[in-house]
Design a protein around this motif. Structure first.
Motif, PDB file in Angstrom:
ATOM      1  N   GLY A  64      23.391  12.703  85.493  1.00 60.41           N
ATOM      2  CA  GLY A  64      22.683  11.996  84.435  1.00 60.41           C
ATOM      3  C   GLY A  64      23.598  11.235  83.498  1.00 60.41           C
ATOM      4  N   LEU A  65      24.637  11.886  83.001  1.00 58.82           N
ATOM      5  CA  LEU A  65      25.485  11.250  82.001  1.00 58.82           C
ATOM      6  C   LEU A  65      26.231  10.050  82.567  1.00 58.82           C
ATOM      7  CD1 LEU A  65      26.007  11.738  79.043  1.00 58.82           C
ATOM      8  CD2 LEU A  65      28.033  13.064  79.645  1.00 58.82           C
ATOM      9  N   SER A  66      26.618  10.117  83.838  1.00 63.41           N
ATOM     10  CA  SER A  66      27.330   8.986  84.442  1.00 63.41           C
ATOM     11  C   SER A  66      26.398   7.807  84.704  1.00 63.41           C
ATOM     12  CB  SER A  66      27.975   9.429  85.764  1.00 63.41           C
ATOM     13  OG  SER A  66      26.993   9.848  86.700  1.00 63.41           O
ATOM     14  N   GLN A  67      25.081   8.043  84.615  1.00 66.96           N
ATOM     15  CA  GLN A  67      24.100   6.972  84.791  1.00 66.96           C
ATOM     16  C   GLN A  67      23.422   6.610  83.472  1.00 66.96           C
ATOM     17  OE1 GLN A  67      21.706   7.305  88.593  1.00 66.96           O
ATOM     18  NE2 GLN A  67      22.550   9.370  88.586  1.00 66.96           N
ATOM     19  N   GLY A  68      24.144   6.818  82.372  1.00 66.24           N
ATOM     20  CA  GLY A  68      23.643   6.406  81.064  1.00 66.24           C
ATOM     21  C   GLY A  68      22.473   7.208  80.543  1.00 66.24           C
ATOM     22  N   GLU A  69      22.377   8.478  80.911  1.00 63.07           N
ATOM     23  CA  GLU A  69      21.220   9.284  80.519  1.00 63.07           C
ATOM     24  C   GLU A  69      20.918   9.195  79.027  1.00 63.07           C
ATOM     25  OE1 GLU A  69      19.960  13.985  80.051  1.00 63.07           O
ATOM     26  OE2 GLU A  69      21.455  13.454  81.544  1.00 63.07           O
ATOM     27  N   PRO A 126      23.800  -2.321  88.879  1.00 66.22           N
ATOM     28  CA  PRO A 126      23.705  -1.799  87.504  1.00 66.22           C
ATOM     29  C   PRO A 126      24.945  -0.992  87.115  1.00 66.22           C
ATOM     30  CG  PRO A 126      21.656  -1.438  88.691  1.00 66.22           C
ATOM     31  CD  PRO A 126      22.658  -1.894  89.708  1.00 66.22           C
ATOM     32  N   THR A 127      25.421  -1.201  85.911  1.00 64.97           N
ATOM     33  CA  THR A 127      26.544  -0.441  85.369  1.00 64.97           C
ATOM     34  C   THR A 127      26.101   0.276  84.102  1.00 64.97           C
ATOM     35  OG1 THR A 127      27.278  -2.399  84.135  1.00 64.97           O
ATOM     36  CG2 THR A 127      28.285  -2.010  86.301  1.00 64.97           C
ATOM     37  N   TYR A 128      26.847   1.319  83.747  1.00 61.26           N
ATOM     38  CA  TYR A 128      26.490   2.148  82.608  1.00 61.26           C
ATOM     39  C   TYR A 128      27.752   2.469  81.809  1.00 61.26           C
ATOM     40  CZ  TYR A 128      22.439   2.887  85.646  1.00 61.26           C
ATOM     41  OH  TYR A 128      21.362   2.701  86.462  1.00 61.26           O
ATOM     42  N   PRO A 129      27.615   2.782  80.535  1.00 59.86           N
ATOM     43  CA  PRO A 129      28.790   3.178  79.744  1.00 59.86           C
ATOM     44  C   PRO A 129      29.332   4.524  80.212  1.00 59.86           C
ATOM     45  CG  PRO A 129      26.765   3.450  78.475  1.00 59.86           C
ATOM     46  CD  PRO A 129      26.385   2.736  79.728  1.00 59.86           C
ATOM     47  N   VAL A 130      30.634   4.687  80.125  1.00 56.35           N
ATOM     48  CA  VAL A 130      31.236   5.966  80.516  1.00 56.35           C
ATOM     49  C   VAL A 130      30.871   7.020  79.478  1.00 56.35           C
ATOM     50  CG1 VAL A 130      33.139   4.832  81.701  1.00 56.35           C
ATOM     51  CG2 VAL A 130      33.396   5.462  79.295  1.00 56.35           C
TER      52      VAL A 130
END
Length: 253
Positions: A29-34, A60-64
């Motif tokens: 979840g967290l690696s996918q911007g949860e 799609p990209t997400y913040p670390v």
């Protein structure tokens, strides 16, 4: 801040954070911007994966994951086309799991719609092609609900374990279960306990100090220039002895 539904007024976004991946599994979840959504009225949580930013390659990209980021939310769009019916949250910086300070800026845009686990498209979904950037209007945006909580995967291998409060960690000896170097049972003497003698010296010290003060008061002459008679000298001497005894009995931890 989103005003698409009256129920949103009691909801709050919880963003980012870091955790020990060797001890916990958050289903990615967290690696996918949860975004965790808390309803402060009912205490219910929802784990939501938002649509990422497709960028130029369409992936799609997400913040670390990070901690200590600064954020600001508003009830309307803050950047790009500010006439878009959406609520923006701008997040800046923070520190990643390795301790590196970050300088990136991310935008979380909540559109004016209500999505549920059974209805994950809305009127602005359009052709379904995800658009990104600060001018995104919500086309192609959908969300995914996670149905489980983060699970612990760092359970001890020993068959003899003791429970600890949530959020805390315990450390023990490296011996095998049942060996002599295991932690003592809970019935052991409490930490920082002292003997009866050590505890009683404080009370005795106070009991001796009070008469010492009284004797010194009685031994003092009524007038400053009066000579101190022999009776007063004896009282002063006894008072000095009691005061010294009271000082000597002060307990030291």
């Amino acid at each position: 801040m989103c005003q698409a539904s009256s129920s949103f007024a009691s909801q709050a976004f919880v963003l980012f954070g870091t955790f020990n991946t060797s001890l916990w599994d958050d289903q990615g979840g967290l690696s996918q911007g949860e975004v965790a959504v808390l309803d402060v009225g009912t205490g219910a949580w929802a784990r939501v994966l938002p649509a990422g930013d497709p960028g130029s390659d369409g992936k799609p990209t997400y913040p670390v994951p990070r901690q200590g980021a600064a954020a600001i939310s508003w009830k309307s769009a803050l950047v790009g086309d500010t006439t878009i019916n959406a609520a923006d949250t701008i997040v800046f910086g923070g520190r990643d799991a390795s301790g590196n300070y970050l300088s990136d800026v991310w935008l979380l845009r909540a559109y004016n719609a209500t999505l549920t686990s059974s209805k994950q498209t809305w009127s602005g979904f359009g052709s379904g092609t995800l658009a990104g950037g600060p001018t995104a209007t919500g086309e192609g945006v959908t969300i995914q609900y996670l149905t489980k909580c983060a699970a612990s995967i760092g359970t001890p291998s020993s068959s003899k374990t003791t429970s600890a409060p949530s959020g805390s960690s315990t450390s023990g000896s490296s011996g095998s279960p049942g060996s002599s170097d295991q932690a003592p049972p809970s019935s052991a003497s409490p930490a920082y306990d002292t003997s009866i003698v050590h505890k009683s010296t404080a009370a005795i010290s106070v009991a001796l100090f009070l008469p010492a003060v009284a004797l010194h008061r009685l031994a003092s002459p009524s007038v400053a220039h009066d000579m101190m008679p022999e009776r007063h000298m004896i009282l002063r001497f006894i008072g000095d002895l009691l005061g010294f005894a009271a000082y000597a009995l002060v307990p030291v931890s």
